[in-house]
Design a protein around this motif. Sequence first.
Motif, PDB file in Angstrom:
ATOM      1  N   LEU A   2       0.817  -1.213   0.000  1.00  0.00           N
ATOM      2  CA  LEU A   2       0.000   0.000   0.000  1.00  0.00           C
ATOM      3  C   LEU A   2       0.850   1.261   0.000  1.00  0.00           C
ATOM      4  CD1 LEU A   2      -2.679  -0.997   2.666  1.00  0.00           C
ATOM      5  CD2 LEU A   2      -2.933  -1.065   0.188  1.00  0.00           C
ATOM      6  N   GLU A   3       2.029   1.164   0.558  1.00  0.00           N
ATOM      7  CA  GLU A   3       2.878   2.344   0.761  1.00  0.00           C
ATOM      8  C   GLU A   3       3.116   3.170  -0.503  1.00  0.00           C
ATOM      9  OE1 GLU A   3       7.085   3.517   2.957  1.00  0.00           O
ATOM     10  OE2 GLU A   3       6.632   1.413   2.507  1.00  0.00           O
ATOM     11  N   PRO A   4       3.366   2.558  -1.669  1.00  0.00           N
ATOM     12  CA  PRO A   4       3.613   3.377  -2.866  1.00  0.00           C
ATOM     13  C   PRO A   4       2.426   4.248  -3.264  1.00  0.00           C
ATOM     14  CG  PRO A   4       4.374   1.126  -3.201  1.00  0.00           C
ATOM     15  CD  PRO A   4       3.571   1.118  -1.944  1.00  0.00           C
ATOM     16  N   GLN A  33      -6.153   4.972  11.545  1.00  0.00           N
ATOM     17  CA  GLN A  33      -4.944   5.505  12.148  1.00  0.00           C
ATOM     18  C   GLN A  33      -5.229   6.805  12.893  1.00  0.00           C
ATOM     19  OE1 GLN A  33      -2.080   3.757  12.138  1.00  0.00           O
ATOM     20  NE2 GLN A  33      -1.356   5.252  13.606  1.00  0.00           N
ATOM     21  N   ASP A  34      -6.128   7.617  12.353  1.00  0.00           N
ATOM     22  CA  ASP A  34      -6.523   8.845  13.053  1.00  0.00           C
ATOM     23  C   ASP A  34      -7.147   8.515  14.409  1.00  0.00           C
ATOM     24  OD1 ASP A  34      -5.625  10.493  11.043  1.00  0.00           O
ATOM     25  OD2 ASP A  34      -7.596  10.694  10.080  1.00  0.00           O
ATOM     26  N   ALA A  35      -7.967   7.469  14.441  1.00  0.00           N
ATOM     27  CA  ALA A  35      -8.591   7.061  15.704  1.00  0.00           C
ATOM     28  C   ALA A  35      -7.545   6.537  16.678  1.00  0.00           C
ATOM     29  CB  ALA A  35      -9.656   5.992  15.438  1.00  0.00           C
ATOM     30  N   ILE A  36      -6.569   5.785  16.176  1.00  0.00           N
ATOM     31  CA  ILE A  36      -5.536   5.215  17.039  1.00  0.00           C
ATOM     32  C   ILE A  36      -4.713   6.311  17.698  1.00  0.00           C
ATOM     33  CG2 ILE A  36      -3.391   3.868  17.043  1.00  0.00           C
ATOM     34  CD1 ILE A  36      -4.620   2.049  14.958  1.00  0.00           C
ATOM     35  N   THR A  37      -4.456   7.399  16.980  1.00  0.00           N
ATOM     36  CA  THR A  37      -3.641   8.482  17.545  1.00  0.00           C
ATOM     37  C   THR A  37      -4.330   9.168  18.730  1.00  0.00           C
ATOM     38  OG1 THR A  37      -4.547  10.090  15.954  1.00  0.00           O
ATOM     39  CG2 THR A  37      -2.505   8.938  15.335  1.00  0.00           C
ATOM     40  N   GLN A  38      -5.644   8.942  18.872  1.00  0.00           N
ATOM     41  CA  GLN A  38      -6.380   9.536  19.984  1.00  0.00           C
ATOM     42  C   GLN A  38      -6.417   8.621  21.203  1.00  0.00           C
ATOM     43  OE1 GLN A  38      -7.463  12.728  19.524  1.00  0.00           O
ATOM     44  NE2 GLN A  38      -6.477  12.504  17.511  1.00  0.00           N
ATOM     45  N   SER A  58       3.119  13.196   2.027  1.00  0.00           N
ATOM     46  CA  SER A  58       2.905  13.879   3.301  1.00  0.00           C
ATOM     47  C   SER A  58       2.423  12.951   4.416  1.00  0.00           C
ATOM     48  CB  SER A  58       1.886  15.006   3.117  1.00  0.00           C
ATOM     49  OG  SER A  58       0.654  14.488   2.631  1.00  0.00           O
ATOM     50  N   VAL A  59       2.014  11.737   4.069  1.00  0.00           N
ATOM     51  CA  VAL A  59       1.496  10.803   5.067  1.00  0.00           C
ATOM     52  C   VAL A  59       2.647  10.166   5.837  1.00  0.00           C
ATOM     53  CG1 VAL A  59       0.192   8.671   5.449  1.00  0.00           C
ATOM     54  CG2 VAL A  59      -0.569  10.314   3.716  1.00  0.00           C
ATOM     55  N   ASP A  60       2.578  10.228   7.161  1.00  0.00           N
ATOM     56  CA  ASP A  60       3.599   9.624   8.016  1.00  0.00           C
ATOM     57  C   ASP A  60       3.461   8.104   7.989  1.00  0.00           C
ATOM     58  OD1 ASP A  60       5.457   8.941   9.905  1.00  0.00           O
ATOM     59  OD2 ASP A  60       4.401   9.829  11.609  1.00  0.00           O
ATOM     60  N   ARG A  61       4.511   7.440   7.533  1.00  0.00           N
ATOM     61  CA  ARG A  61       4.486   5.987   7.431  1.00  0.00           C
ATOM     62  C   ARG A  61       5.028   5.295   8.674  1.00  0.00           C
ATOM     63  NH1 ARG A  61       4.507   8.382   2.724  1.00  0.00           N
ATOM     64  NH2 ARG A  61       4.128   7.290   0.738  1.00  0.00           N
ATOM     65  N   LEU A  86      -7.017   1.882   1.786  1.00  0.00           N
ATOM     66  CA  LEU A  86      -6.177   2.987   2.268  1.00  0.00           C
ATOM     67  C   LEU A  86      -7.015   4.043   2.982  1.00  0.00           C
ATOM     68  CD1 LEU A  86      -3.553   3.600  -0.554  1.00  0.00           C
ATOM     69  CD2 LEU A  86      -3.086   3.139   1.853  1.00  0.00           C
ATOM     70  N   THR A  87      -8.166   4.377   2.435  1.00  0.00           N
ATOM     71  CA  THR A  87      -9.048   5.364   3.072  1.00  0.00           C
ATOM     72  C   THR A  87      -9.468   4.886   4.455  1.00  0.00           C
ATOM     73  OG1 THR A  87      -9.899   6.148   0.939  1.00  0.00           O
ATOM     74  CG2 THR A  87     -11.246   6.585   2.890  1.00  0.00           C
ATOM     75  N   ASN A  88      -9.870   3.616   4.547  1.00  0.00           N
ATOM     76  CA  ASN A  88     -10.291   3.060   5.833  1.00  0.00           C
ATOM     77  C   ASN A  88      -9.122   2.968   6.804  1.00  0.00           C
ATOM     78  OD1 ASN A  88     -12.900   2.743   4.869  1.00  0.00           O
ATOM     79  ND2 ASN A  88     -12.589   0.609   4.264  1.00  0.00           N
ATOM     80  N   LEU A  89      -7.949   2.653   6.280  1.00  0.00           N
ATOM     81  CA  LEU A  89      -6.771   2.515   7.131  1.00  0.00           C
ATOM     82  C   LEU A  89      -6.339   3.859   7.710  1.00  0.00           C
ATOM     83  CD1 LEU A  89      -4.734   0.434   8.161  1.00  0.00           C
ATOM     84  CD2 LEU A  89      -3.337   0.888   6.134  1.00  0.00           C
ATOM     85  N   LEU A  90      -6.384   4.908   6.908  1.00  0.00           N
ATOM     86  CA  LEU A  90      -6.003   6.238   7.393  1.00  0.00           C
ATOM     87  C   LEU A  90      -7.026   6.754   8.410  1.00  0.00           C
ATOM     88  CD1 LEU A  90      -4.719   7.860   4.085  1.00  0.00           C
ATOM     89  CD2 LEU A  90      -3.361   7.024   6.010  1.00  0.00           C
TER      90      LEU A  90
END
Length: 284
Positions: free
Chosen positions: A49-51, A238-243, A56-59, A231-235
């Motif tokens: 998925l990374e490519p 990830q936003d939820a995890i950061t909280q 700007s997305v932090d990997r 990717l949309t669901n994963l990002l």
Amino acid sequence: MFCRRLWLKPGTGFWTASQQGAHNLASFHQASLLPQRKLRGLLFPFSELEPHLACSVDRGHFQLFQPSVEDITKAEKLFSPSSSHKIDYHTSAVRMEHAPSQNQPEVCFIGRSNVGKSSLIRALFSLAPDVEIRVSKTPGHTKKMNFFKVGKAFTMVDMPGYGYRAPKDFVEMVEHYLGTRKNLVRTFLLVDGSVGLQEADMIALEMCEEFSRPYVIVVTKIDKCRQGVLLTNLLQLQDAITQTVRCFPQPFLVSSLHFSGIYLLRCFIAHVTGSIQLGDTCQS
């Protein structure tokens, strides 16, 4: 609390790996014969998925746990039964007072109905063909915690699935287990990668935070949708995890069908249960 809106997982009796035969990629040795690009995709699904991510997305948070091939091989041995290392269904419990009393480390799996929890556990145990994965014969009526012993190393617990209209005894079972199980070292919260975080998943996430027990999110069914949707669901996830405070920053991506991410998840389980020592590059 976790309460009020969760339902139980449907099922169809019990399943053993020997009924369908072991997956052709059950062993890492078999996977190691594949071309390097294919092998890397199986080991670290995020690499495919990374490519497609914007620069700007932090990997960083997607690549915290990066064990060596040697570490993955060591972990696999724990999931391979032998005469001195038995892997099997141990017992079931409806209430915590019925749960087995033991000191060895324990990990549990929770998730929405139809998230692919049984399929994931089958994949993890695919090298142990006689393990029975038990589910209810009546859809929506699984009421038991199922315990699987991995030798003397650790125990895996399969919890009933959740959703809307959860029976009261299910709520009490899950909350009591997470709140009192002293040997629980990690909870694995499964989220369907093809649909992303749902309301019931957010309730489960908040419950894990409330009990202040370490947990990790496993993203299932990554083969069931297009990469853009995943990717949309994963990002969003990830936003939820950061909280959160107690969630491991890296979500683990898995496909039980194609075996993507299974070797990595086995290694993480072996690591957090203290069953193997990993290199200095890994975090937990």
